[in-house]
Every structure is written in C-alpha cells, then in structure tokens.
Design a protein around this motif. Structure first.
Motif, PDB file in Angstrom:
ATOM      1  N   VAL A 141       0.934  -1.287   0.050  1.00 30.08           N
ATOM      2  CA  VAL A 141      -0.029   0.108   0.163  1.00 30.08           C
ATOM      3  C   VAL A 141       0.835   1.464  -0.010  1.00 30.08           C
ATOM      4  O   VAL A 141       1.656   1.420   0.806  1.00 30.08           O
ATOM      5  N   ARG A 142       0.837   2.251  -0.899  1.00 33.06           N
ATOM      6  CA  ARG A 142       1.166   3.589  -1.127  1.00 33.06           C
ATOM      7  C   ARG A 142       0.235   4.342  -0.493  1.00 33.06           C
ATOM      8  O   ARG A 142      -0.602   5.068  -1.327  1.00 33.06           O
ATOM      9  N   ASN A 143       0.434   4.577   0.738  1.00 26.97           N
ATOM     10  CA  ASN A 143      -0.971   5.467   1.425  1.00 26.97           C
ATOM     11  C   ASN A 143      -0.804   7.156   0.733  1.00 26.97           C
ATOM     12  O   ASN A 143      -2.016   7.439   0.621  1.00 26.97           O
ATOM     13  N   ASN A 144       0.205   7.418   0.184  1.00 29.18           N
ATOM     14  CA  ASN A 144       0.250   8.868  -0.069  1.00 29.18           C
ATOM     15  C   ASN A 144      -0.893   9.046  -1.518  1.00 29.18           C
ATOM     16  O   ASN A 144      -1.233  10.309  -1.536  1.00 29.18           O
ATOM     17  N   TYR A 145      -0.851   8.161  -2.322  1.00 27.59           N
ATOM     18  CA  TYR A 145      -1.695   8.060  -3.260  1.00 27.59           C
ATOM     19  C   TYR A 145      -2.711   7.036  -3.540  1.00 27.59           C
ATOM     20  O   TYR A 145      -3.229   6.635  -4.657  1.00 27.59           O
ATOM     21  N   ASN A 146      -3.083   6.382  -2.300  1.00 26.44           N
ATOM     22  CA  ASN A 146      -4.179   5.565  -2.344  1.00 26.44           C
ATOM     23  C   ASN A 146      -4.167   4.302  -3.325  1.00 26.44           C
ATOM     24  O   ASN A 146      -5.084   4.095  -3.916  1.00 26.44           O
ATOM     25  N   SER A 147      -2.850   3.718  -3.419  1.00 28.00           N
ATOM     26  CA  SER A 147      -2.772   2.781  -4.434  1.00 28.00           C
ATOM     27  C   SER A 147      -1.827   1.606  -3.894  1.00 28.00           C
ATOM     28  O   SER A 147      -1.466   1.529  -2.926  1.00 28.00           O
ATOM     29  N   MET A 148      -1.976   0.249  -4.686  1.00 29.19           N
ATOM     30  CA  MET A 148      -0.949  -0.799  -4.291  1.00 29.19           C
ATOM     31  C   MET A 148      -0.031  -1.006  -5.365  1.00 29.19           C
ATOM     32  O   MET A 148      -0.442  -0.945  -6.485  1.00 29.19           O
ATOM     33  N   VAL A 149       1.128  -1.103  -4.908  1.00 26.20           N
ATOM     34  CA  VAL A 149       2.367  -1.444  -5.984  1.00 26.20           C
ATOM     35  C   VAL A 149       3.311  -2.544  -5.620  1.00 26.20           C
ATOM     36  O   VAL A 149       3.011  -3.213  -4.673  1.00 26.20           O
ATOM     37  N   GLY A 150       4.004  -2.926  -6.675  1.00 24.55           N
ATOM     38  CA  GLY A 150       4.963  -4.052  -6.364  1.00 24.55           C
ATOM     39  C   GLY A 150       4.903  -5.209  -7.165  1.00 24.55           C
ATOM     40  O   GLY A 150       3.975  -5.257  -7.902  1.00 24.55           O
ATOM     41  N   THR A 151       5.643  -6.044  -6.881  1.00 29.17           N
ATOM     42  CA  THR A 151       5.730  -7.392  -7.830  1.00 29.17           C
ATOM     43  C   THR A 151       4.394  -8.189  -7.697  1.00 29.17           C
ATOM     44  O   THR A 151       3.929  -8.779  -8.640  1.00 29.17           O
ATOM     45  N   LEU A 152       3.484  -8.120  -6.344  1.00 28.13           N
ATOM     46  CA  LEU A 152       2.620  -8.857  -6.448  1.00 28.13           C
ATOM     47  C   LEU A 152       1.608  -8.432  -7.238  1.00 28.13           C
ATOM     48  O   LEU A 152       0.576  -9.018  -8.110  1.00 28.13           O
ATOM     49  N   THR A 153       1.596  -7.080  -7.515  1.00 28.52           N
ATOM     50  CA  THR A 153       0.320  -6.391  -8.380  1.00 28.52           C
ATOM     51  C   THR A 153       0.714  -6.787  -9.752  1.00 28.52           C
ATOM     52  O   THR A 153      -0.127  -7.010 -10.589  1.00 28.52           O
ATOM     53  N   GLU A 154       2.041  -6.617 -10.027  1.00 28.53           N
ATOM     54  CA  GLU A 154       2.444  -7.132 -11.644  1.00 28.53           C
ATOM     55  C   GLU A 154       2.070  -8.511 -11.739  1.00 28.53           C
ATOM     56  O   GLU A 154       1.654  -8.902 -13.091  1.00 28.53           O
ATOM     57  N   GLN A 155       2.419  -9.554 -10.930  1.00 32.22           N
ATOM     58  CA  GLN A 155       2.290 -10.952 -11.100  1.00 32.22           C
ATOM     59  C   GLN A 155       0.657 -11.029 -11.552  1.00 32.22           C
ATOM     60  O   GLN A 155       0.416 -11.982 -12.281  1.00 32.22           O
ATOM     61  N   ALA A 156      -0.059 -10.489 -10.684  1.00 33.41           N
ATOM     62  CA  ALA A 156      -1.542 -10.781 -10.703  1.00 33.41           C
ATOM     63  C   ALA A 156      -1.843 -10.022 -12.382  1.00 33.41           C
ATOM     64  O   ALA A 156      -2.793 -10.910 -12.896  1.00 33.41           O
ATOM     65  N   LEU A 157      -1.599  -8.907 -12.529  1.00 35.05           N
ATOM     66  CA  LEU A 157      -1.962  -8.662 -14.066  1.00 35.05           C
ATOM     67  C   LEU A 157      -1.554  -9.297 -15.198  1.00 35.05           C
ATOM     68  O   LEU A 157      -2.176  -9.274 -15.985  1.00 35.05           O
ATOM     69  N   ALA A 158      -0.479 -10.121 -14.777  1.00 30.64           N
ATOM     70  CA  ALA A 158      -0.020 -11.049 -16.033  1.00 30.64           C
ATOM     71  C   ALA A 158      -0.915 -12.159 -16.483  1.00 30.64           C
ATOM     72  O   ALA A 158      -0.791 -12.745 -17.338  1.00 30.64           O
ATOM     73  N   GLN A 159      -1.924 -12.361 -15.313  1.00 27.41           N
ATOM     74  CA  GLN A 159      -2.916 -13.572 -15.607  1.00 27.41           C
ATOM     75  C   GLN A 159      -4.178 -13.112 -16.073  1.00 27.41           C
ATOM     76  O   GLN A 159      -5.181 -13.659 -16.264  1.00 27.41           O
ATOM     77  N   ILE A 160      -4.104 -11.713 -16.317  1.00 23.20           N
ATOM     78  CA  ILE A 160      -5.669 -11.119 -16.611  1.00 23.20           C
ATOM     79  C   ILE A 160      -5.627 -10.879 -17.936  1.00 23.20           C
ATOM     80  O   ILE A 160      -4.717 -10.223 -18.592  1.00 23.20           O
ATOM     81  N   ARG A 161      -6.751 -10.719 -18.637  1.00 20.51           N
ATOM     82  CA  ARG A 161      -7.109 -10.148 -19.944  1.00 20.51           C
ATOM     83  C   ARG A 161      -8.477  -9.546 -19.849  1.00 20.51           C
ATOM     84  O   ARG A 161      -9.370  -9.994 -19.829  1.00 20.51           O
ATOM     85  N   ALA A 162      -8.213  -8.182 -19.844  1.00 13.93           N
ATOM     86  CA  ALA A 162      -9.265  -7.183 -19.873  1.00 13.93           C
ATOM     87  C   ALA A 162      -9.833  -6.535 -21.178  1.00 13.93           C
ATOM     88  O   ALA A 162      -9.293  -6.680 -22.036  1.00 13.93           O
ATOM     89  N   THR A 163     -10.905  -6.249 -21.316  1.00 15.55           N
ATOM     90  CA  THR A 163     -11.692  -5.623 -22.369  1.00 15.55           C
ATOM     91  C   THR A 163     -10.726  -4.270 -22.458  1.00 15.55           C
ATOM     92  O   THR A 163     -10.390  -3.923 -23.671  1.00 15.55           O
TER      93      THR A 163
END
Length: 249
Positions: A141-163
């Motif tokens: 969690v990056r509190n300053n800008y209300n987001s989540m970052v890091g390798t976990l986020t990138e790995q999750a995105l690699a499994q997704i196919r969005a419209t």
C-alpha cells in the motif's frame, strides 16, 4: 557547457532529489541564475518537471490525494462520465490509480461489469455495489496516493485479460508520450496496458503537458484519449494521426 548537457544535468538532479533550487543549480553548473530559470522553464514546457517558486520538482504525488482530487474537479467529472460511456455490460475492465479514475469508478455503480484495480479510491467507490464484481490487485500500500504497488500487483496483472484499461497520467508530452512521476507506478501501468485489448487515457487539459520524467507508453499503444476543452490541439492531432480516438467531454 551546451544547453542540452546542462538540462540533462538538471534532470539527473531531479531524479536523485525530487526537487531542485535555482541557486544550487547555478553554483553546481557554473552559470547564472537567469540561465537556470530559462532551462527550468524550457523543461517545464516539455512536461519534464513542475515549475515551482525558486526551482522545480517532479513529485506532485507528494500532495495528498484529497487535495489533488479538488483540482479541476468539474472537468474531471465530465471526463469520467464520458469515459463511462465506453463501458458495456459484461466488460472486464482495469482501472488505474488517480483522482479522475476514482470519479470514473463512481460512474460505474450499478453496472453489470467486472472491475480490476490497484486503486484504494476506486475500491472505496465500488466496494458496496452489488452489481459490480470488484477484484482487488494485491501489493504494498502506497498511502500517499491510495494505491497498491509491487511485484504482487504485476504478477496478478500478468494473469488477466481485460476488455479495456482506463489509465490515469501525470502528463502527456507533445509527441503523445504518456508520462508518470513515480517509478513504482510505471510497471503497473505498463502491465495494465499489456493485459488489455484496448487502453484509454483519462486526462484533463492541465495534463498537456503536465509533468513526468518517466515514460509509460507511446501513443501507438493507446486506443483512445478522453479529455476536456482546452487540451493542447497539436498533441491531440498527434493522437489522431496515430488513429487514436480522441473524445472531448
């Protein structure tokens, strides 16, 4: 020292420290303060830094999210509503961080769609909505800008196919390059683009050129741009020449 060399040195200092002062740069580079001011103004015009009193910086995300959300709010809301028209029932969409994307999420309430995001602000807008299937990307969690970052986020995105991926941005350069100011956010944005059939940038007129030293993507990787009146026409023409849909709210 050549102007290009001097400006490169200024940008190196910005990358290291996040901000620079006119007097310090003048001493370091052995030139007058007026020369440094001209350099900073030129770099600001290119969207490579934010000009502030006495110097420049590249970290507008140090400003609290709540403060940024109040800037250009009517324009951002119109952009959010126009972008929501691009979403159809059954779509799986990725929603980036940002104040405009948070307003965009609000416009999606009640829709029969799947929203995947790393934005805490988007989560707050949709967490209680029974119509929206909300998938949260893990990470730090990056509190300053209300987001989540890091390798976990990138790995999750690699499994997704969005419209569609709906992106925020710190700035759009005159050549159509989408820029950001925060290194840890850039890989997330790139992964979102790679995981989507099409990518749309939401950017009010102040983001032309805005700020940002870090390249996210070129115009060739976009499908569309949603902005408001007053956005730089020359930059919009670059998008149009690349067959990118330009929508004005």
């Amino acid at each position: 020292m050549l102007t290009s060399t001097r400006q490169a040195r200024i940008l190196d200092s910005l990358r290291s420290d996040g901000e620079v002062r006119v007097e310090d740069l003048a001493d370091q580079l052995g030139v007058s303060a007026s020369t440094i001011r001209r350099d900073l103004n030129a770099l600001s015009a290119e969207g490579l830094l934010k000009r502030v009193r006495g110097g420049g910086n590249i970290e507008p995300d140090r400003i609290p999210f709540s403060d940024v959300s109040r800037q250009q709010q009517p324009e951002k809301l119109r952009i959010a509503r126009r972008a929501a028209e691009l979403v159809s029932d059954g779509d799986v969409i990725l929603v980036d961080i940002g104040t405009t994307t948070a307003l965009f999420a609000r416009e999606l309430r009640g829709r029969r769609i799947t929203v995947i995001t790393s934005s805490l602000a988007v989560i707050d807008e949709l967490r209680s909505d029974d119509g929206v299937e909300l998938i949260v990307l893990g990470g730090v969690v990056r509190n300053n800008y209300n987001s989540m970052v890091g390798t976990l986020t990138e790995q999750a995105l690699a499994q997704i196919r969005a419209t569609t991926c709906f992106l925020g941005t710190s700035g759009i350069r005159p050549d159509g390059t989408i820029a950001d100011t925060t290194g840890m956010e850039v890989p997330i944005k790139r992964a979102m683009i790679a995981s989507s059939v099409r990518s749309v940038v939401l950017a009010d007129a102040s983001k032309f050129p805005g700020v940002g030293l870090l390249n996210v993507c070129g115009p060739e990787q976009l499908w569309g741009v949603v902005t408001n009146e007053g956005a730089d026409e020359a930059t919009l023409d670059v998008f149009r020449s690349n067959d990118i849909e330009v929508m004005t709210a």
